[in-house]
Design a protein around this motif. Structure first.
Motif, PDB file in Angstrom:
ATOM      1  N   GLU A   1      43.506  36.792  49.089  1.00  0.00           N
ATOM      2  CA  GLU A   1      44.444  36.242  48.122  1.00  0.00           C
ATOM      3  C   GLU A   1      43.770  35.181  47.269  1.00  0.00           C
ATOM      4  O   GLU A   1      42.979  34.383  47.763  1.00  0.00           O
ATOM      5  N   ASP A   2      44.093  35.208  45.978  1.00  0.00           N
ATOM      6  CA  ASP A   2      43.579  34.202  45.042  1.00  0.00           C
ATOM      7  C   ASP A   2      44.578  33.052  44.994  1.00  0.00           C
ATOM      8  O   ASP A   2      45.405  32.953  44.095  1.00  0.00           O
ATOM      9  N   THR A   3      44.504  32.185  46.000  1.00  0.00           N
ATOM     10  CA  THR A   3      45.478  31.105  46.101  1.00  0.00           C
ATOM     11  C   THR A   3      44.798  29.836  46.590  1.00  0.00           C
ATOM     12  O   THR A   3      43.848  29.897  47.366  1.00  0.00           O
ATOM     13  N   GLY A   4      45.300  28.700  46.135  1.00  0.00           N
ATOM     14  CA  GLY A   4      44.740  27.428  46.583  1.00  0.00           C
ATOM     15  C   GLY A   4      43.260  27.321  46.260  1.00  0.00           C
ATOM     16  O   GLY A   4      42.786  27.792  45.232  1.00  0.00           O
ATOM     17  N   HIS A   5      42.521  26.710  47.183  1.00  0.00           N
ATOM     18  CA  HIS A   5      41.084  26.526  46.969  1.00  0.00           C
ATOM     19  C   HIS A   5      40.267  26.845  48.217  1.00  0.00           C
ATOM     20  O   HIS A   5      39.041  26.792  48.186  1.00  0.00           O
TER      21      HIS A   5
ATOM     22  N   HIS B   1      39.589  29.551  49.623  1.00  0.00           N
ATOM     23  CA  HIS B   1      38.812  30.787  49.595  1.00  0.00           C
ATOM     24  C   HIS B   1      37.543  30.673  48.756  1.00  0.00           C
ATOM     25  O   HIS B   1      36.709  31.582  48.766  1.00  0.00           O
TER      26      HIS B   1
ATOM     27  N   ASN C   1      46.910  38.590  43.842  1.00  0.00           N
ATOM     28  CA  ASN C   1      47.950  37.600  43.617  1.00  0.00           C
ATOM     29  C   ASN C   1      48.804  37.482  44.878  1.00  0.00           C
ATOM     30  O   ASN C   1      49.270  38.494  45.411  1.00  0.00           O
ATOM     31  N   PRO C   2      49.028  36.256  45.399  1.00  0.00           N
ATOM     32  CA  PRO C   2      49.832  36.086  46.621  1.00  0.00           C
ATOM     33  C   PRO C   2      51.217  36.703  46.506  1.00  0.00           C
ATOM     34  O   PRO C   2      51.784  37.156  47.507  1.00  0.00           O
ATOM     35  N   LYS C   3      51.780  36.728  45.280  1.00  0.00           N
ATOM     36  CA  LYS C   3      53.097  37.329  45.098  1.00  0.00           C
ATOM     37  C   LYS C   3      53.063  38.827  45.403  1.00  0.00           C
ATOM     38  O   LYS C   3      54.051  39.404  45.849  1.00  0.00           O
TER      39      LYS C   3
ATOM     40  N   ASP D   1      53.152  39.259  49.188  1.00  0.00           N
ATOM     41  CA  ASP D   1      54.495  38.901  49.652  1.00  0.00           C
ATOM     42  C   ASP D   1      55.486  40.022  49.342  1.00  0.00           C
ATOM     43  O   ASP D   1      56.317  40.393  50.178  1.00  0.00           O
TER      44      ASP D   1
ATOM     45  N   SER E   1      49.594  33.062  34.272  1.00  0.00           N
ATOM     46  CA  SER E   1      49.000  31.725  34.197  1.00  0.00           C
ATOM     47  C   SER E   1      49.783  30.818  33.255  1.00  0.00           C
ATOM     48  O   SER E   1      49.814  31.039  32.047  1.00  0.00           O
TER      49      SER E   1
END
Length: 394
Positions: free
Chosen positions: A59-63, A65, A83-85, A88, A328
């Motif tokens: 997932e491309d989320t937060g930092h 990773h 995308n985390p969405k 989910d 974005s």
């Protein structure tokens, strides 16, 4: 093809390996630490398979990773960002009522297993990892600007209490004299009781620029007649707020200098569009990422969240809808900030904007049409590496 799903955590990550053809779980969910030993352990688990046969997803989320992503790219693995969405939504679509790190690795593999035409991920490349740095800087610039607005609004509130007539004495706010007087005296009461010779020192500024028409005598006269309330607490707040504003302005200058260096290094053709600066150009490039991830302009329009909703049900077809605002928010914010200068400096955009107004569109709606036109042009310039030429616009 082997699919590797990684669920990212702060201190440790989980991964599993699944066969794309059979759906068999080859390696059950296993954890590894977020450090060099953990990364090496993970690489060892991947060694039985050729790198060409592996597709790693996260997932491309937060930092959290970032380090693992860079490590995998440096070792020439193919990595897909999701995308985390999406994960989910996939979990809910499958009727999942339990969420944990082990099961999330399966969900990520399911996302990777999607049909190629409808793939719900994007491949990232090591030669575009520099865009991550640029994205962090341009987003930091946006955040600093928002902080600056908060502090300047607080400053104006304090000024309205201690010297409400102060702003009317200056043609523009936050100049050198404006800030120095506020920081030193802090209220109309202090200015009214200060020796005129001391006040004159703050008006004697050397350097370039136009001199203000306000005189020390006029300032003192207005201060004496002010309805402002003497307040030691507001004076302290004004001094501290100005310190914060000056610090943030210094930070913005430092960030902008580095962003300009990145912009010169990118040497992108979108800078040839009048109205796009080093900052806005770098922000657009960083938010979009590798342009090769998009096969048509409509995809970046959708990613920016500026595509209008299309709602149709039975015999009903909505004629007036808002933009989706998905994707974005930083890219969308940049686009709407620059669209006015783009319209101003490009006759074709001016004509297009006026055309939309003449069709009954509102100002904001007409701007949205221009933003989508701009994104189509940006896509063309980036994919062809061609300089902007207004003569080619229609």
């Amino acid at each position: 093809m082997k699919l590797v799903g990684i669920d990212i955590g702060k201190n440790k990550h989980f991964f599993c390996i699944m066969d794309k053809v059979t759906g068999e779980i080859i390696v059950s969910p296993t954890s590894f630490l977020n450090n060099k030993d953990g990364f090496d352990f993970f690489i060892q688990k991947l060694k039985p398979y050729s790198k060409d046969s592996l597709l790693i997803g996260m997932e491309d989320t937060g930092h959290y990773h970032f380090s693992l992503l860079k490590y995998l790219l440096d070792n020439h693995f193919t990595v897909a960002l999701i995308n985390p969405k999406t994960t989910d939504f996939t979990r809910k679509l499958q009727g999942g009522i339990i969420k944990n790190d082990e099961l999330d690795t399966f969900t990520i593999c399911d996302v990777l297993d999607n049909h190629e035409r409808k793939k719900l991920y994007r491949i990232t490349k090591v030669n575009r990892f520099d865009l991550y740095e640029q994205k962090q800087l341009t987003r930091h610039h946006h955040n600093l600007k928002e902080e600056l607005n908060v502090y300047t609004n607080r400053l104006q509130k304090s000024i309205d209490i201690v010297f409400p007539e102060f702003n009317s004495l200056f043609k523009s706010k936050y100049g050198t004299i404006y800030m120095n007087i506020l920081k030193t005296f802090g209220s109309a009461d202090n200015i009214a009781n200060t020796d005129i010779r001391i006040l004159r020192k703050y008006f004697d500024i050397k350097g370039r620029g136009n001199r203000i028409s306000l005189t020390p005598e006029k300032l003192k006269e207005c201060a004496k007649a002010s309805i402002g309330i003497p307040s030691s607490s507001e004076e302290i707040k004004i001094k501290h707020l100005i310190d914060q504003i000056e610090l943030i302005n210094e930070q913005i200058s430092e960030v902008d200098k580095k962003i300009e260096e990145f912009s010169v290094q990118n040497n992108s053709p979108i800078l040839s569009i009048p109205g796009i600066s080093h900052f806005s150009g770098t922000s657009i490039l960083a938010e979009l990422g590798d342009i090769c991830n998009y096969s048509k302009p409509s995809q970046i329009i959708k990613f920016a969240g500026v595509a209008p909703y299309h709602y149709e049900s039975s015999q009903y077809n909505a004629k007036h809808t808002t933009i989706t605002k998905k994707g974005s928010k930083y890219l969308r914010k940049t686009l709407y900030q620059i669209i006015l200068p783009v319209i101003r400096y490009n006759p074709v955009f001016q004509q297009y904007y006026q055309l939309k107004l003449s069709q009954g569109k509102g100002h904001r709606c007409a701007q949205g049409h221009c933003v989508r036109k701009l994104l189509r042009i940006i896509y063309h310039l980036l994919t062809t590496n061609q300089q902007f030429d207004p003569k080619l616009l229609r």
